[in-house]
Scaffold this active site. Sequence first.
Site, mmCIF file in Angstrom:
data_model
loop_
_atom_site.group_PDB
_atom_site.id
_atom_site.type_symbol
_atom_site.label_atom_id
_atom_site.label_comp_id
_atom_site.label_asym_id
_atom_site.label_seq_id
_atom_site.Cartn_x
_atom_site.Cartn_y
_atom_site.Cartn_z
ATOM 1 N N SER A 181 9.617 -16.508 -30.245
ATOM 2 C CA SER A 181 10.400 -17.369 -31.127
ATOM 3 C C SER A 181 11.224 -18.375 -30.314
ATOM 4 C CB SER A 181 11.312 -16.484 -31.987
ATOM 5 O OG SER A 181 12.032 -17.248 -32.901
ATOM 6 N N HIS A 194 26.496 -16.848 -29.508
ATOM 7 C CA HIS A 194 25.366 -16.212 -28.798
ATOM 8 C C HIS A 194 25.862 -15.596 -27.489
ATOM 9 C CE1 HIS A 194 22.176 -17.516 -31.386
ATOM 10 N NE2 HIS A 194 22.089 -18.755 -30.978
ATOM 11 N N LYS A 253 17.485 -16.447 -31.416
ATOM 12 C CA LYS A 253 16.218 -16.170 -32.103
ATOM 13 C C LYS A 253 16.073 -14.747 -32.633
ATOM 14 C CE LYS A 253 14.597 -19.313 -32.615
ATOM 15 N NZ LYS A 253 15.267 -20.315 -33.523
#
Length: 291
Positions: A127, A100, A47
Amino acid sequence: MTTKRRTPSYTNHNGFLMPAGFPAENFISGLSYQAQSGDTFITTYPKCGTTWTQHIVWLLQNDGKPLPLGKTIGNKIPFLELVGKEVITALPSPRFIKTHLPFSMNPYHPEAKYIYVARNPFDCVVSFYHHTRGFVELYNFADGTFDDFFEGFITGKVDFGDYFDNLLSWYEHKNDSNVLFLTYEYLKENTREGIIKIAYFLGDKCLNTANNPENLNNIILQSSFENMSKNQSRWHSTKRPENMPPFIRKGQVGDWKNHFSSEQIKRLTEKFITRTKGTEISNLWKDIIPT
Ligand code: A3P
């Protein structure tokens, strides 16, 4: 009395949490991918502007032409932990790969490039909360509250691990010649300059694209929040229910003020100060977060 918290569905790989819906074998295989000279990784904590950066890179690589309708960015710049190493190995060279992972887990090659985008943790958790509740089948968290999610985030018990572990691991490498360290907030404020920085970092082909004023204006336009909000199936193949915020949701700096209680502000501020002590990280977000 303690409050019973809802938690999203995760799988636990030796302490590293992943969305329960991700194939475990792909995650394990993805971690064993051998990075190659010429690979470019777009690496973020979830995010923090991953998809936006993926599209900018796509546009730079493709003369400013947006990802065509009917295509999904994940097919062009795949997500290593989701698809596993075979899919990545089969990509045409040069490869562009989304991850990630914290630095220590991310495949590394000294001649690979790494674009890392950081975002302040206050907006990130907001988010991440909307992301998690909206992918109903992946997380089974549609009824989860922000308070529920915040507890997971602040204790590092969310997918892809602890926000600060990820940020600190990459921040240490921010001056490496093969790392471009950016922030979401910088990209919002200085989009043109940010795109040119990415083009320089990626080298000749992208630089040629960015040096053409018409192409550069087109990239700015095509990668804008307004444009990326249209035809969202380009960014995620999983449909979100109508009653959930879209994947490309608000794109603002400071939306956290609409979600945090004063107690939550205090707790995340304290955690931020403790975890970033001895670094210059708070300078990244002066006047944006209360530290
Ligand atoms: P919000 O939920 O705050 O709106 P990621 O791609 O890493 O999942 O990050 C998603 C966040 O980036 C979302 O934040 C999304 O709206 C925002 N985003 C995506 N495209 C953007 C763009 N072109 N400009 C600004 N923000 C964008």
